[in-house]
Design an enzyme around this catalytic site. Structure first.
Site, PDB file in Angstrom:
ATOM      1  N   GLU A 148     -42.831 118.143  45.790  1.00  0.00           N
ATOM      2  CA  GLU A 148     -42.218 118.454  46.057  1.00  0.00           C
ATOM      3  C   GLU A 148     -42.390 119.826  46.698  1.00  0.00           C
ATOM      4  O   GLU A 148     -41.876 120.326  47.256  1.00  0.00           O
ATOM      5  CB  GLU A 148     -40.982 118.746  45.421  1.00  0.00           C
ATOM      6  CG  GLU A 148     -39.927 119.196  45.788  1.00  0.00           C
ATOM      7  CD  GLU A 148     -38.425 119.169  44.521  1.00  0.00           C
ATOM      8  OE1 GLU A 148     -38.873 118.262  43.573  1.00  0.00           O
ATOM      9  OE2 GLU A 148     -37.228 119.846  44.740  1.00  0.00           O
ATOM     10  N   GLY A 164     -31.930 111.832  39.586  1.00  0.00           N
ATOM     11  CA  GLY A 164     -31.423 112.001  37.990  1.00  0.00           C
ATOM     12  C   GLY A 164     -32.606 112.174  36.732  1.00  0.00           C
ATOM     13  O   GLY A 164     -32.994 111.421  36.384  1.00  0.00           O
ATOM     14  N   ASN A 185     -39.438 128.893  39.698  1.00  0.00           N
ATOM     15  CA  ASN A 185     -40.811 130.040  39.640  1.00  0.00           C
ATOM     16  C   ASN A 185     -41.180 130.617  38.722  1.00  0.00           C
ATOM     17  O   ASN A 185     -42.743 130.822  39.105  1.00  0.00           O
ATOM     18  CB  ASN A 185     -39.711 131.458  40.776  1.00  0.00           C
ATOM     19  CG  ASN A 185     -40.083 130.949  42.243  1.00  0.00           C
ATOM     20  OD1 ASN A 185     -39.646 129.443  42.277  1.00  0.00           O
ATOM     21  ND2 ASN A 185     -39.563 131.672  43.219  1.00  0.00           N
ATOM     22  N   GLU A 186     -39.998 130.556  37.565  1.00  0.00           N
ATOM     23  CA  GLU A 186     -41.122 131.111  36.098  1.00  0.00           C
ATOM     24  C   GLU A 186     -41.494 129.938  35.678  1.00  0.00           C
ATOM     25  O   GLU A 186     -43.503 129.899  35.327  1.00  0.00           O
ATOM     26  CB  GLU A 186     -40.107 131.613  35.156  1.00  0.00           C
ATOM     27  CG  GLU A 186     -39.363 132.740  35.416  1.00  0.00           C
ATOM     28  CD  GLU A 186     -38.623 132.767  36.610  1.00  0.00           C
ATOM     29  OE1 GLU A 186     -37.683 131.561  37.112  1.00  0.00           O
ATOM     30  OE2 GLU A 186     -38.503 133.942  37.367  1.00  0.00           O
ATOM     31  N   THR A 235     -27.619 116.208  43.693  1.00  0.00           N
ATOM     32  CA  THR A 235     -27.693 116.655  44.958  1.00  0.00           C
ATOM     33  C   THR A 235     -27.012 115.769  45.366  1.00  0.00           C
ATOM     34  O   THR A 235     -27.526 114.498  45.887  1.00  0.00           O
ATOM     35  CB  THR A 235     -28.777 117.459  45.759  1.00  0.00           C
ATOM     36  OG1 THR A 235     -29.380 118.892  44.878  1.00  0.00           O
ATOM     37  CG2 THR A 235     -28.687 117.961  46.536  1.00  0.00           C
TER      38      THR A 235
END
Lengths: 310, 391
Positions: free
Chosen positions: B245, B127, B375-376, B161
């Site tokens: 991650e 969350g 990715n930014e 997810t």
């Protein structure tokens, strides 16, 4: 173009004979040490025939000239390209027949400074390695030239020599990219426009991050290629992947370094333009990314999953 | 870093390969392989088989079920797992909340949560993101107000997810709205999904699947004991989690397997007198992706070898960036190889499963360059954190 004083200094440090046997005047080190030297030359922006010397020294085999190459008393350069022909590691239009050579090599690198040239010629189904005196210009017409045949069947040596040369070039490119990135980052921090440092503009800093990514990926590939050649000097796959990665990264990092500098980037006065020029030259020496990619592409069906640790 | 594997590591790799290809059901691996949507049971069965063999959470501290493996062995474990098409251990448990609890939680909380987290007796979900807090995660607005021995939580999370399967959620909540910087007022709370006031709503995605959810909190009462670490230190734990991650997310083995599949499929698709694999343009794209993948894998190995005491090598920041790009490139290539067969999404005709699933999987994995810090955001981490480019 050729700095004789610098070359003597490199010879005195033992860098020229680094990978060659001690009994021939070399240092008996290997590809990893060549990589370290070449990357520092690239980082410092030193323009020298270092990769050429690695190729020439390998082509010389156990010829007595190797000692002079190692101690810097003779500059020996390889002549492996043919005018009007794309890169080919093996000779096509240069032929050895009845003890005489014919055909043209051009451009010969560092021809004006060189004492000797090693080149290759097609001899029937074999590839011969020849030594000749250096030409006065960068074109070497072998017709009527006095030659010494160093090897009659030298294809494996030629391929091995080019492998080592590509490793040196890839490492040099890595060093040049390190410097190009460092200069660019420094410029973004110090150059002010609109009253603020360029580092304030994300459209520039995001691109600097991509440059960093290209450089770090190349570093991994260069290290691996050096270890691969140390384990197997005939490993053409690791070398082809290096040439592809370094070629693509060299274009990317070199072009972006110039672009992010703006106008100063295209001046001869400032270092970054020289780095792009050198990266461009490296890309077109011993086969460009396209050439090596095409070779890799022809064998992708021969195996399944990529396995670098096999 | 050395070329090749030691005899010991080779044997280790062989053991991993043997285990994954013989002990994990073939039908689950085949589904994962072609990109079929995995059921809750598929994921749980795999995770529990891995756990029973001590292979679900090897990166955890040994006392909580981790393995005393070298970096190289841990790499080989994950590489072989992916090459065999084995669904990875549930990331929310194994890679996200588990390491956070092992590092920051009280001993009581570790003892309570880590064993069931390793065993997947608790299914966790994340969350973090909110409708108004995506890349700017620190602006999150879900509140937790202390009331006696409880927190009262109100707000909304999104992109959760597999929240539809979850037993618990680890949530970032705002506990000090008056903190001088938004990062300083955030805490991490563990909340049971069956708590009164928690509502889960599905979000249908680009591929038609149900993978992510919205989670609403309406006066949800959470025992104060469920606070991770210290109040208002949640941002530190979140950064630790996201850092893990980013390092762990480069799916090298998965890409290797997909790229091998691309070749195998291309060799089966007829074109002219030969097959697609005979096309030099396609072969060059494959060869180029293999170069990119090799560079990525070598960087993963280099970075793992250079990490010291959990402090990653700075170059690890590029792994998420390049890993997601190459993952997307190979899936794009898979659709291109499927060609006209990629137009058939529904089962029931002669289209092979890999081709039928190619477009949905390609579309689904556009997420890879967005989740876990887009990715930014990764580029900003590199430019400010590594290159020192701070406006």
């Amino acid at each position: 173009m050729f700095d004789a004083k610098l070359w003597r200094a490199l010879a005195e440090m033992g860098t020229l004979g680094l990978p060659f046997p001690e009994e021939a005047g070399g240092m008996g080190a290997g590809p990893v040490e060549v990589m370290i030297v070449a990357s520092e030359l690239g980082r410092a922006g030193v323009r020298s025939p270092y990769a050429e010397t690695m190729v020439a020294g390998t082509l010389l085999g156990d010829d007595a000239l190797l000692g002079s190459l190692c101690d810097g008393s003779a500059l020996v350069v390889p002549a492996l390209t043919e005018p009007g022909r794309a890169w080919s590691p093996l000779p096509v239009g240069v032929v050895l027949s009845g003890g005489a050579a014919s055909g043209v090599r051009a451009p010969v690198p560092y021809a004006a400074a060189a004492d000797h040239v090693v080149t290759t010629a097609r001899a029937g189904d074999s590839t011969a390695i020849l030594a000749v005196d250096a030409p006065v210009s960068s074109t070497l017409d072998l017709a009527g030239k006095a030659i010494r045949v160093l090897a009659e069947d030298g294809e494996a040596t030629v391929r091995r020599a080019i492998n080592l040369g590509i490793l040196a070039l890839g490492a040099e490119a890595l060093g040049a990219m390190d410097t190009a990135l460092a200069l660019t980052v420094d410029y973004l921090k110090t150059r002010k426009q609109f009253g603020v440092p360029l580092a304030r503009f994300q459209t520039l800093t995001q691109r600097a991050a991509d440059m960093y990514t290209s450089v770090e990926l190349t570093r991994s590939v260069v290290y691996f290629a050096a270890m691969s050649l140390a384990a197997d000097p005939d490993d053409e796959v690791a070398i082809a992947r290096l040439k592809v990665s370094a070629g693509k990264a060299g274009r990317h990092v070199g072009q972006e370094a110039v672009q992010l500098h703006g106008g100063i980037g295209v001046t001869a006065e400032y270092a970054v333009s020289h780095l792009l020029a050198r990266l461009t030259a490296i890309e077109h020496t011993y086969g460009d990314a396209r050439y090596h990619l095409a070779r890799l592409a022809r064998r992708v069906g021969d195996y399944g999953a990529l396995d670098l640790m096999a | 870093m050395e070329r090749g594997l030691s005899a010991q590591d080779q044997q280790f790799r062989q053991e991993m390969r043997e285990f994954f290809t013989t002990q994990i059901p073939q039908e689950i691996r085949a589904k994962a392989h072609t990109g079929e949507e995995l059921t809750k049971d598929d994921i749980a069965t795999t995770h529990r088989l891995l756990h029973a063999a001590g292979m679900a959470v090897p990166a955890w501290p040994v006392e909580w079920g981790g393995k005393d493996w070298s970096n190289r062995q841990r790499y080989l474990w994950f590489d072989e797992l992916q090459l065999a098409g084995v669904p990875a251990p549930l990331a929310f448990n194994a890679n996200m909340i588990g390491p956070v609890l092992a590092t920051f939680a009280s001993e009581e909380m570790k003892a309570r949560f880590l064993p069931p987290t390793a065993a997947l007796d608790i299914w966790w979900c994340q969350g973090f993101s909110e409708p108004e807090a995506g890349s700017d995660l620190a602006s999150l607005r879900t509140t937790a107000v202390r009331d006696g021995d409880e927190y009262v939580v109100n707000g909304q999370k999104t992109w959760t997810t597999l929240g539809q399967y979850a037993d618990w959620i680890f949530a970032l909540v705002r506990t000090d709205p008056a903190a001088p910087k938004p990062q300083q007022g955030i805490s991490m709370l563990l909340i049971e999904m069956t708590s009164p006031g928690v509502t889960v709503r599905p979000i249908q995605l680009i591929d038609g699947g149900h993978e992510v959810n919205e989670v609403f909190f309406d006066n949800v009462r959470v025992p104060a004991d469920n606070l991770v670490g210290e109040e208002n230190h949640g941002w530190d734990y979140a950064k630790f989690l996201l850092g893990n991650e980013r390092v762990g997310v480069a799916p090298v083995g998965w890409i290797k397997r997909k790229l091998a599949d691309v070749k195998a499929h291309a060799a089966q698709v007829a074109e002219g007198e030969g097959t697609l694999l005979d096309d030099p343009l396609l072969a060059a794209r494959i060869a180029e992706l293999e170069c990119d993948l090799a560079a990525l894998e070598l960087t993963v190995l280099r970075v793992a070898a250079n990490s010291h005491h959990g402090k990653p090598d700075p170059a690890s920041s590029i792994l998420k960036l390049r890993g997601s790009q190459i993952q997307q490139d190979v899936l794009e290539l898979m659709v291109d190889v499927a060609g006209p067969a990629s137009l058939a999404w529904e089962p029931g005709d002669d289209t092979p499963d890999w081709a039928r699933r190619s477009a949905p999987v390609y579309l689904n994995f556009r997420k890879a360059s967005i989740y876990g810090g887009s990715n930014e955001v990764q580029r900003s981490v590199i430019s400010s954190g590594i290159l020192g480019l701070k406006g």
